[in-house]
Design an enzyme around this catalytic site. Sequence first.
Site, PDB file in Angstrom:
ATOM      1  N   LYS A 217      40.001  49.929  31.341  1.00  0.00           N
ATOM      2  CA  LYS A 217      39.894  51.323  30.881  1.00  0.00           C
ATOM      3  C   LYS A 217      40.747  52.213  31.754  1.00  0.00           C
ATOM      4  CE  LYS A 217      37.319  52.960  34.508  1.00  0.00           C
ATOM      5  NZ  LYS A 217      37.753  54.039  35.417  1.00  0.00           N
TER       6      LYS A 217
ATOM      7  N   PRO B 142      43.783  44.283  37.953  1.00  0.00           N
ATOM      8  CA  PRO B 142      43.754  44.331  39.423  1.00  0.00           C
ATOM      9  C   PRO B 142      42.367  44.701  39.954  1.00  0.00           C
ATOM     10  CG  PRO B 142      45.652  45.529  38.573  1.00  0.00           C
ATOM     11  CD  PRO B 142      44.793  45.205  37.395  1.00  0.00           C
TER      12      PRO B 142
ATOM     13  N   ALA C   8      40.935  48.870  41.411  1.00  0.00           N
ATOM     14  CA  ALA C   8      42.123  49.564  40.935  1.00  0.00           C
ATOM     15  C   ALA C   8      41.828  50.812  40.125  1.00  0.00           C
ATOM     16  CB  ALA C   8      42.971  48.607  40.093  1.00  0.00           C
ATOM     17  N   GLY C   9      40.547  51.124  39.884  1.00  0.00           N
ATOM     18  CA  GLY C   9      40.212  52.266  39.048  1.00  0.00           C
ATOM     19  C   GLY C   9      40.309  51.973  37.570  1.00  0.00           C
ATOM     20  N   LEU C  10      40.363  50.687  37.203  1.00  0.00           N
ATOM     21  CA  LEU C  10      40.513  50.271  35.806  1.00  0.00           C
ATOM     22  C   LEU C  10      39.260  49.600  35.255  1.00  0.00           C
ATOM     23  CD1 LEU C  10      44.156  48.833  36.036  1.00  0.00           C
ATOM     24  CD2 LEU C  10      43.456  51.069  35.153  1.00  0.00           C
TER      25      LEU C  10
ATOM     26  N   GLY D  67      37.661  46.737  36.072  1.00  0.00           N
ATOM     27  CA  GLY D  67      37.691  45.300  35.842  1.00  0.00           C
ATOM     28  C   GLY D  67      36.360  44.600  36.059  1.00  0.00           C
ATOM     29  N   GLY D  68      35.682  44.904  37.163  1.00  0.00           N
ATOM     30  CA  GLY D  68      34.407  44.255  37.445  1.00  0.00           C
ATOM     31  C   GLY D  68      33.344  44.603  36.415  1.00  0.00           C
ATOM     32  N   SER D  69      33.279  45.874  36.034  1.00  0.00           N
ATOM     33  CA  SER D  69      32.303  46.299  35.034  1.00  0.00           C
ATOM     34  C   SER D  69      32.604  45.683  33.672  1.00  0.00           C
ATOM     35  CB  SER D  69      32.300  47.831  34.922  1.00  0.00           C
ATOM     36  OG  SER D  69      31.862  48.427  36.119  1.00  0.00           O
TER      37      SER D  69
ATOM     38  N   ASP E  46      29.722  51.889  34.662  1.00  0.00           N
ATOM     39  CA  ASP E  46      30.699  51.756  33.587  1.00  0.00           C
ATOM     40  C   ASP E  46      30.397  50.618  32.626  1.00  0.00           C
ATOM     41  OD1 ASP E  46      32.156  53.888  34.525  1.00  0.00           O
ATOM     42  OD2 ASP E  46      33.706  52.679  35.497  1.00  0.00           O
TER      43      ASP E  46
END
Length: 277
Positions: A10, A92, A95-97, A99-101, A134
């Site tokens: 996201k 990444p 990274a503020g994207l 990924g983990g969530s 998130d």
Amino acid sequence: MEVEMRANAKINLALDVLGEREDGFHEVDMILQEIDLADTLSIEEGRGGFALTCDDPSLALDRNNLIFKAWEAMKDRVEDNAVVIELEKRIPIQAGLGGGSSDAAATLKGLNKLWDLDLSDDVLEEIGAGLGSDVPFFIRGGTQRGRGRGEILTPLRNWYGHHVLLVNPGEGLSTAYVYGQVENYGKIPLEELAHAIDSNAGHVSDLMQNQLETVTLTLQPKLRQIKKELKDLGADMAMVSGSGPTVFGLFEDEGMLKKARRMMESAYPFVYLASTL
């Protein structure tokens, strides 16, 4: 049986921090947008509990990993809960994207399918909210306004089909640390942006702002340079996503976009051309 799940990333089209909460989190108002950069999870029945592998050796695979926590939140719903999960990491880390969530949400949805639980998205969102702010967004996807900790979602008109160039300098940032450094609250006029998206207005990019930039640009000054380079290369706007440090540039001109991609790939370790979903 095996199921394969995409875990899309996201970007934040806007993010306002409204203040600290008693539970240790921050009250936020933000607009989240799903993009087509994705991790892939292969989930199959296993023997003897939980096993997780990943092609990125830098990712911790211990009990703090949100994929493990997602399995732990679901495992008591079936008698035989042993699984093997293979994660192909493309988003990444730190990274503020999201990924983990997103990986956690894909795990919840994948186990729901693997185990034939037939849980509704509302139930999965409720489970996901206990894992991370998130995670409910990634159950829904699309374009959503997130309030509370980010888990209270309101759907907006899908802002799909827009090209964004993601640039990451290769150094992660702790989300909790970045939030903890914010000093000025309630500065972003999100209502105007939400209305512009819902009405399909042409000036959406002019209204995008991220309150966390005040912190991330101080912690990693090179992000200012990335933003400037993207703008100089023709981006209509450039902004840090979430807590950073990934910067995304929004391009409407495909020729400028291709040139910018070539230039940025020669200078930074992670550059990805994504589309909004």
